[in-house]
Design a protein around this motif. Structure first.
Motif, PDB file in Angstrom:
ATOM      1  N   LYS A   1      -4.097   4.811  -2.316  1.00 26.69           N
ATOM      2  CA  LYS A   1      -2.661   4.786  -2.643  1.00 26.69           C
ATOM      3  C   LYS A   1      -2.451   4.495  -4.123  1.00 26.69           C
ATOM      4  CE  LYS A   1      -0.987   3.482   1.925  1.00 26.69           C
ATOM      5  NZ  LYS A   1      -0.403   2.400   2.735  1.00 26.69           N
TER       6      LYS A   1
ATOM      7  N   LEU B   1       0.931   5.887  -5.138  1.00 29.72           N
ATOM      8  CA  LEU B   1       1.793   5.666  -3.984  1.00 29.72           C
ATOM      9  C   LEU B   1       1.989   4.204  -3.655  1.00 29.72           C
ATOM     10  CD1 LEU B   1       0.252   8.407  -1.653  1.00 29.72           C
ATOM     11  CD2 LEU B   1       2.324   8.580  -3.032  1.00 29.72           C
ATOM     12  N   SER B   2       1.338   3.296  -4.391  1.00 28.97           N
ATOM     13  CA  SER B   2       1.456   1.870  -4.061  1.00 28.97           C
ATOM     14  C   SER B   2       2.737   1.309  -4.649  1.00 28.97           C
ATOM     15  CB  SER B   2       0.244   1.108  -4.589  1.00 28.97           C
ATOM     16  OG  SER B   2       0.149   1.241  -5.986  1.00 28.97           O
TER      17      SER B   2
END
Length: 133
Positions: free
Chosen positions: A126, A131-132
């Motif tokens: 991620k 995406l984190s």
């Protein structure tokens, strides 16, 4: 015997580095190895099998291990890494995962370590993909 996660990682790396889809004990233990080395291999192979990470081919429960008076002997039965085994191997090879396991959770069972490796591997992916949180 205690689980050696570095040894497990090395075993999984052998599976992933070979071009063959199935392997035998010879890929992991030299025929002239000590009984202690054979027993260590057998112990870890059985632990991986218990969690569904490796299976025998074509008989899922035939791992090529022969019980002897001294521990284990080996046959040339074929074994393969399952999809779950590949996923665990991939997660162990992500940066910092094996180090975290050896430092923080080395005394935990394989099931917990698989879950932790998956969480760490997912977190790394991620972050890599942005995406984190």
């Amino acid at each position: 015997m205690r689980i050696d996660y570095e040894y497990i990682k090395d075993m999984l790396d052998i599976f992933q580095s070979t071009p063959e889809p199935t392997l035998t004990c010879i890929h992991f233990v030299h025929p002239n190895e000590s009984q202690e080395a054979v027993n260590k291999y057998a112990f870890h192979l059985q632990i991986l099998h218990d969690k569904g990470l490796v299976v025998g081919v074509p008989e899922k429960n035939n791992l090529g291990l022969i019980h002897t008076m001294k521990g284990f002997g080996l046959s040339r039965s074929r074994i393969r890494l399952t999809n779950a085994g590949h996923e665990f191997a991939i997660n162990l090879n992500k940066p910092g995962v094996i180090e975290f396991i050896k430092e923080k959770v080395k005394d935990e069972g394989l099931g917990a370590v698989i879950d932790i490796a998956k969480d760490l591997g997912s977190g790394y992916l991620k972050k890599k993909l942005g995406l984190s949180d």
